[in-house]
Enzyme design. Structure first.
Site, PDB file in Angstrom:
ATOM      1  N   CYS A 114      14.503  13.928  11.685  1.00 53.08           N
ATOM      2  CA  CYS A 114      15.039  14.640  10.523  1.00 53.08           C
ATOM      3  C   CYS A 114      16.151  13.794   9.888  1.00 53.08           C
ATOM      4  O   CYS A 114      16.516  12.730  10.406  1.00 53.08           O
ATOM      5  CB  CYS A 114      15.576  16.012  10.932  1.00 53.08           C
ATOM      6  SG  CYS A 114      17.172  15.946  11.780  1.00 53.08           S
TER       7      CYS A 114
ATOM      8  N   HIS B 274      18.594  17.972  18.877  1.00 52.94           N
ATOM      9  CA  HIS B 274      17.242  17.461  18.760  1.00 52.94           C
ATOM     10  C   HIS B 274      16.996  16.408  19.852  1.00 52.94           C
ATOM     11  O   HIS B 274      17.958  15.875  20.424  1.00 52.94           O
ATOM     12  CB  HIS B 274      17.034  16.850  17.375  1.00 52.94           C
ATOM     13  CG  HIS B 274      17.102  17.856  16.251  1.00 52.94           C
ATOM     14  ND1 HIS B 274      16.909  17.520  14.935  1.00 52.94           N
ATOM     15  CD2 HIS B 274      17.344  19.201  16.260  1.00 52.94           C
ATOM     16  CE1 HIS B 274      17.026  18.604  14.179  1.00 52.94           C
ATOM     17  NE2 HIS B 274      17.291  19.635  14.958  1.00 52.94           N
TER      18      HIS B 274
ATOM     19  N   CYS C 145      19.030  13.079  12.334  1.00 50.19           N
ATOM     20  CA  CYS C 145      18.705  12.115  13.396  1.00 50.19           C
ATOM     21  C   CYS C 145      18.471  10.711  12.827  1.00 50.19           C
ATOM     22  O   CYS C 145      18.872   9.714  13.435  1.00 50.19           O
ATOM     23  CB  CYS C 145      17.489  12.589  14.184  1.00 50.19           C
ATOM     24  SG  CYS C 145      17.821  14.054  15.175  1.00 50.19           S
TER      25      CYS C 145
ATOM     26  N   GLU D 295      16.157  13.338  19.810  1.00 47.64           N
ATOM     27  CA  GLU D 295      16.775  12.031  19.600  1.00 47.64           C
ATOM     28  C   GLU D 295      18.263  12.064  19.968  1.00 47.64           C
ATOM     29  O   GLU D 295      18.780  11.120  20.588  1.00 47.64           O
ATOM     30  CB  GLU D 295      16.637  11.589  18.138  1.00 47.64           C
ATOM     31  CG  GLU D 295      15.205  11.448  17.635  1.00 47.64           C
ATOM     32  CD  GLU D 295      14.708  12.726  16.961  1.00 47.64           C
ATOM     33  OE1 GLU D 295      14.975  13.836  17.478  1.00 47.64           O
ATOM     34  OE2 GLU D 295      14.043  12.609  15.930  1.00 47.64           O
TER      35      GLU D 295
END
Lengths: 189, 189
Positions: free
Chosen positions: A100, A61, A103, A63
């Protein structure tokens, strides 16, 4: 979220615009368009965009990309673990979509100072939508009275409509990477 | 956990012994001693150990190390996203300590088949101790009636005493990397 929907400062919007640019780059690469930047002392020191398709790794992701890039840079210049911990505690992350659970946990483990995000992540959001991993309050969803690190300040709804528009345009194209497409591509005339 | 404390098969113990070996390598490198292996069709296809100190990245837990190594290998040989998803759904992960919330989320995102772990992670465990991210049941801690992916089978307590002994020997040495040591090293005579 601390202030979803309230007025955001010029600086906040300016940094989120850079995160949106990263999301656009992801869209251009046929990735789910989410992007982020990490800011220290009013300066962007890292950026990331979702790269799950390119890497064939569903955990890459935006991040995680930005975090790993930044920590690698700090490692290269020889910062100690204590120095890294101090620096990250002074950083803010701007991301187009609510982090999420994975993360949000990572950001909590690292001890980031604060997170600004665009739209909510109704399925997997870890900063208010499904869990509140940013929150250090005892009323959080964590069981057993255990405090999940110290938490971080979190502000949602910054340029949310731009973030949603990008996600919508991705899914309207029909996600070329979805194992089982859920919908037909929109016919463009 | 599905079967904490029950008898484990010879195969389960054999794979966990390999995970323990990884944890010992971590200990030798002055890292918090947690190790893991990933198994497909009865064969170890990846291993990982905690490398948070070496990388100056507090998210580089054993599971994330093994996952990223494995997915990179699969990427290199050109597997499609669908092929990767299928293969990971047939894999088991053996780890000496219960996956934290971040790692349990990552394993859930990837859709791993099952996880065997040694000792519980009472502070940050995502497979029963603090949250139950492996569970797909509606009684899980997730709010809003949203089902967290499909979950994965999870068995704790496999060689837990060995895992605890390793962690204990690390903390008894005094963690040389802790920003603020919590206890003095044990004097050895």
């Amino acid at each position: 979220m601390d202030s979803c929907g309230q007025e955001n400062s010029q600086e906040t919007v300016a940094f989120m615009e850079l995160a949106v640019q990263q999301a656009k780059l992801a869209l251009d690469s046929l990735e789910v368009p989410v992007g982020c930047v990490i800011v220290e002392d009013g300066e962007v020191i890292a950026s990331g965009r979702n790269r799950t398709t390119e890497t064939r790794n569903a955990t890459r992701h935006a991040e995680m990309e930005a975090i790993d890039f930044l920590l690698e840079q700090w490692h290269k210049i020889g910062l100690s673990e204590a120095a890294v911990a101090k620096k990250i505690s002074q950083c803010s992350l701007y991301v187009t979509c609510e982090p999420c659970i994975m993360c949000a946990s990572a950001l909590s483990i690292l001890g980031i100072k604060e997170v600004y995000y665009g739209c909510a992540n109704d399925k997997f959001g870890g900063c208010g939508s499904i869990l509140s991993l940013h929150s250090s309050s005892p009323e959080s969803l964590l069981s057993g009275g255990v405090q999940w690190k110290k938490g971080f300040k979190c502000t949602g709804g910054v340029m949310a409509s731009e973030a949603v528009a990008l996600l919508r345009s991705f899914y309207e194209q029909g996600n070329p990477n979805a194992p089982k497409p859920h919908r037909q591509p929109v016919q463009r005339v």
